[in-house]
Each structure stands twice: as structure tokens, then as C-alpha cells.
Write a protein that holds these residues in place. Structure first.
Motif, PDB file in Angstrom:
ATOM      1  N   LYS A  30       0.600  -1.147   0.248  1.00 27.15           N
ATOM      2  CA  LYS A  30      -0.159  -0.113   0.039  1.00 27.15           C
ATOM      3  C   LYS A  30       0.760   1.295   0.123  1.00 27.15           C
ATOM      4  N   THR A  31       0.879   2.355  -1.092  1.00 29.29           N
ATOM      5  CA  THR A  31       2.030   3.342  -1.020  1.00 29.29           C
ATOM      6  C   THR A  31       0.482   4.543  -0.793  1.00 29.29           C
ATOM      7  N   SER A  32       1.613   5.436  -0.755  1.00 28.01           N
ATOM      8  CA  SER A  32       0.411   6.802  -0.706  1.00 28.01           C
ATOM      9  C   SER A  32       1.452   8.183  -1.011  1.00 28.01           C
ATOM     10  N   GLU A  33       0.826   9.075  -1.506  1.00 27.83           N
ATOM     11  CA  GLU A  33       1.766  10.001  -1.866  1.00 27.83           C
ATOM     12  C   GLU A  33       1.383  11.570  -1.682  1.00 27.83           C
ATOM     13  N   GLU A  34       2.663  12.566  -1.072  1.00 29.12           N
ATOM     14  CA  GLU A  34       1.997  14.090  -0.717  1.00 29.12           C
ATOM     15  C   GLU A  34       3.535  14.063  -0.602  1.00 29.12           C
ATOM     16  N   SER A  35       3.299  16.204  -1.528  1.00 27.96           N
ATOM     17  CA  SER A  35       4.154  16.891  -2.412  1.00 27.96           C
ATOM     18  C   SER A  35       5.697  16.327  -1.996  1.00 27.96           C
ATOM     19  N   ASP A  36       5.014  14.994  -3.502  1.00 31.70           N
ATOM     20  CA  ASP A  36       6.335  14.310  -3.972  1.00 31.70           C
ATOM     21  C   ASP A  36       7.327  13.319  -3.440  1.00 31.70           C
ATOM     22  N   ILE A  37       6.272  12.668  -2.251  1.00 32.39           N
ATOM     23  CA  ILE A  37       7.137  11.808  -1.282  1.00 32.39           C
ATOM     24  C   ILE A  37       5.951  10.702  -1.092  1.00 32.39           C
ATOM     25  N   LEU A  38       6.541   9.406  -1.222  1.00 31.20           N
ATOM     26  CA  LEU A  38       5.884   8.465  -1.611  1.00 31.20           C
ATOM     27  C   LEU A  38       5.957   7.853  -0.193  1.00 31.20           C
ATOM     28  N   THR A  39       4.917   7.026   0.280  1.00 30.78           N
ATOM     29  CA  THR A  39       4.803   6.915   1.466  1.00 30.78           C
ATOM     30  C   THR A  39       4.594   4.959   0.999  1.00 30.78           C
ATOM     31  N   LEU A  40       5.893   4.104   1.789  1.00 32.62           N
ATOM     32  CA  LEU A  40       5.017   2.633   1.793  1.00 32.62           C
ATOM     33  C   LEU A  40       4.573   2.316   3.274  1.00 32.62           C
ATOM     34  N   HIS A  41       3.478   2.083   3.107  1.00 35.33           N
ATOM     35  CA  HIS A  41       2.476   1.266   4.343  1.00 35.33           C
ATOM     36  C   HIS A  41       3.230   0.319   4.504  1.00 35.33           C
ATOM     37  N   ILE A  42       3.855  -0.546   5.232  1.00 30.96           N
ATOM     38  CA  ILE A  42       4.501  -1.299   5.769  1.00 30.96           C
ATOM     39  C   ILE A  42       3.738  -1.937   6.728  1.00 30.96           C
ATOM     40  N   ALA A  43       2.337  -3.513   6.622  1.00 31.51           N
ATOM     41  CA  ALA A  43       2.200  -3.608   8.150  1.00 31.51           C
ATOM     42  C   ALA A  43       0.583  -2.421   8.528  1.00 31.51           C
ATOM     43  N   ASP A  44       0.833  -2.022   7.287  1.00 34.45           N
ATOM     44  CA  ASP A  44      -0.194  -0.657   8.389  1.00 34.45           C
ATOM     45  C   ASP A  44       0.195   0.665   9.303  1.00 34.45           C
ATOM     46  N   ASP A  45       1.071   0.124  10.048  1.00 28.75           N
ATOM     47  CA  ASP A  45       1.754   0.930  11.185  1.00 28.75           C
ATOM     48  C   ASP A  45       3.043   1.225  10.744  1.00 28.75           C
ATOM     49  N   ARG A  46       3.789   0.536   9.530  1.00 30.81           N
ATOM     50  CA  ARG A  46       5.139   0.896   9.951  1.00 30.81           C
ATOM     51  C   ARG A  46       4.888   1.442   8.368  1.00 30.81           C
ATOM     52  N   PRO A  47       5.662   2.779   8.840  1.00 29.50           N
ATOM     53  CA  PRO A  47       5.296   3.960   7.323  1.00 29.50           C
ATOM     54  C   PRO A  47       6.678   4.418   7.304  1.00 29.50           C
ATOM     55  N   THR A  48       7.168   4.424   5.863  1.00 27.29           N
ATOM     56  CA  THR A  48       8.040   4.349   5.170  1.00 27.29           C
ATOM     57  C   THR A  48       8.511   5.318   4.073  1.00 27.29           C
ATOM     58  N   ILE A  49       9.341   6.192   4.476  1.00 27.53           N
ATOM     59  CA  ILE A  49       9.259   7.305   3.484  1.00 27.53           C
ATOM     60  C   ILE A  49      10.171   7.205   2.215  1.00 27.53           C
ATOM     61  N   VAL A  50       9.818   7.518   1.063  1.00 28.18           N
ATOM     62  CA  VAL A  50      10.396   6.825  -0.534  1.00 28.18           C
ATOM     63  C   VAL A  50      10.465   8.594  -0.950  1.00 28.18           C
ATOM     64  N   TYR A  51      12.149   9.424  -0.904  1.00 26.96           N
ATOM     65  CA  TYR A  51      11.643  10.338  -1.107  1.00 26.96           C
ATOM     66  C   TYR A  51      13.408  10.275  -2.543  1.00 26.96           C
ATOM     67  N   PRO A  52      12.584  11.631  -3.511  1.00 24.70           N
ATOM     68  CA  PRO A  52      13.326  12.201  -4.301  1.00 24.70           C
ATOM     69  C   PRO A  52      14.678  12.438  -3.885  1.00 24.70           C
ATOM     70  N   ARG A  53      15.764  12.311  -4.399  1.00 26.36           N
ATOM     71  CA  ARG A  53      16.788  12.616  -4.422  1.00 26.36           C
ATOM     72  C   ARG A  53      18.155  12.505  -5.307  1.00 26.36           C
ATOM     73  N   PRO A  54      17.842  14.547  -6.321  1.00 28.21           N
ATOM     74  CA  PRO A  54      19.343  14.388  -7.810  1.00 28.21           C
ATOM     75  C   PRO A  54      20.365  13.688  -7.079  1.00 28.21           C
ATOM     76  N   GLY A  55      20.511  12.798  -8.378  1.00 32.13           N
ATOM     77  CA  GLY A  55      21.882  12.662  -8.167  1.00 32.13           C
ATOM     78  C   GLY A  55      21.879  11.823  -6.615  1.00 32.13           C
ATOM     79  N   HIS A  56      20.830  11.361  -6.818  1.00 29.12           N
ATOM     80  CA  HIS A  56      20.899   9.164  -6.172  1.00 29.12           C
ATOM     81  C   HIS A  56      22.518   8.820  -7.062  1.00 29.12           C
TER      82      HIS A  56
END
Length: 123
Positions: A30-56
Motif C-alpha cells: 500500500k502506498t500514498s503520495e504527498e508533495s512528491d514524497i512516497l510513503t510505503l505503508h508496511i504492515a499498516d502501521d510502519r510508514p517508510t518514506i521514499v523521497y526523490p534525490r537528484p544525483g541519487h
């Protein structure tokens, strides 16, 4: 000081939309997005954010481990979804890419940004 904090982790990618497709569609999280930040909803209560980084630069270590009950089934299902498993020199890996040389059974793969992930079967 941090005993009751709701800490969460995060990691960078070079393309948030590619990450959303991979984590949401391919891995089925399950994922959601806000302000170009992706959130992975792992086990419903374990958010992990995924963010853009130029030159990653991809992490050279495992950033997320997914425990599974049956690693062979998980590897086969992921392979059927187009996931390719990594091979590392010096590791006893079978033809599926599952490491069977001590410790938990584990197989590594990468997200579209090149970050290392794993599925592992823990007794």
C-alpha cells in the motif's frame, strides 16, 4: 528520550513514480503520495518514506528486508512479476538466487533506483 517515539525510516530514489509502480504494483505494498514524497505503508502501521534525490546513488547494502514464510514461493512469485535476483560472489546461492550458506535463507533484488532489498525466511 525516544522511548515512545514513532520513528520511521526512509530512503532516496531517483524517480518517485518508478518507485511507486515498483513498490505498489510489483511488490503489492500500500502506498500514498504527498508533495512528491512516497510513503510505503508496511504492515499498516510502519510508514517508510521514499523521497526523490537528484544525483541519487543507490545504497550498497540492504535497505529493506521482507520476511516471508516460504522463500521459494516468494522468489518464484517475484520472478514471475519481472524481479531479477542479485548474485554475489562468495555467497552460496542456488539457481533462483537464494543464499543457503548459513543464517536465514535470503535472496536479494533491487528496486528501480538500484537500492538493495531482500526476501528472507526466518525459522
Amino acid at each position: 528520550m525516544f522511548t515512545n517515539t514513532k520513528a520511521f525510516s526512509g530512503f532516496a530514489v531517483d524517480d518517485v513514480e518508478a518507485a511507486r509502480a515498483f513498490y505498489g504494483d510489483t511488490l503489492g505494498l500500500k502506498t500514498s503520495e504527498e508533495s512528491d514524497i512516497l510513503t510505503l505503508h508496511i504492515a499498516d502501521d510502519r510508514p517508510t518514506i521514499v523521497y526523490p534525490r537528484p544525483g541519487h546513488t543507490p545504497a550498497e547494502y540492504t535497505i529493506l528486508n521482507f520476511p516471508v514464510d516460504d522463500i521459494e514461493q516468494a522468489v518464484d512469485e517475484l520472478a514471475a512479476r519481472g524481479v531479477e535476483f542479485e548474485r554475489y560472489e562468495g555467497f552460496d546461492q542456488d539457481d533462483r538466487g537464494i543464499h543457503r550458506g548459513g543464517g536465514p535463507l535470503i535472496a536479494w533484488f533491487k528496486d528501480p533506483a538500484g537500492n538493495v532489498l531482500s526476501v528472507l525466511e526466518i525459522d
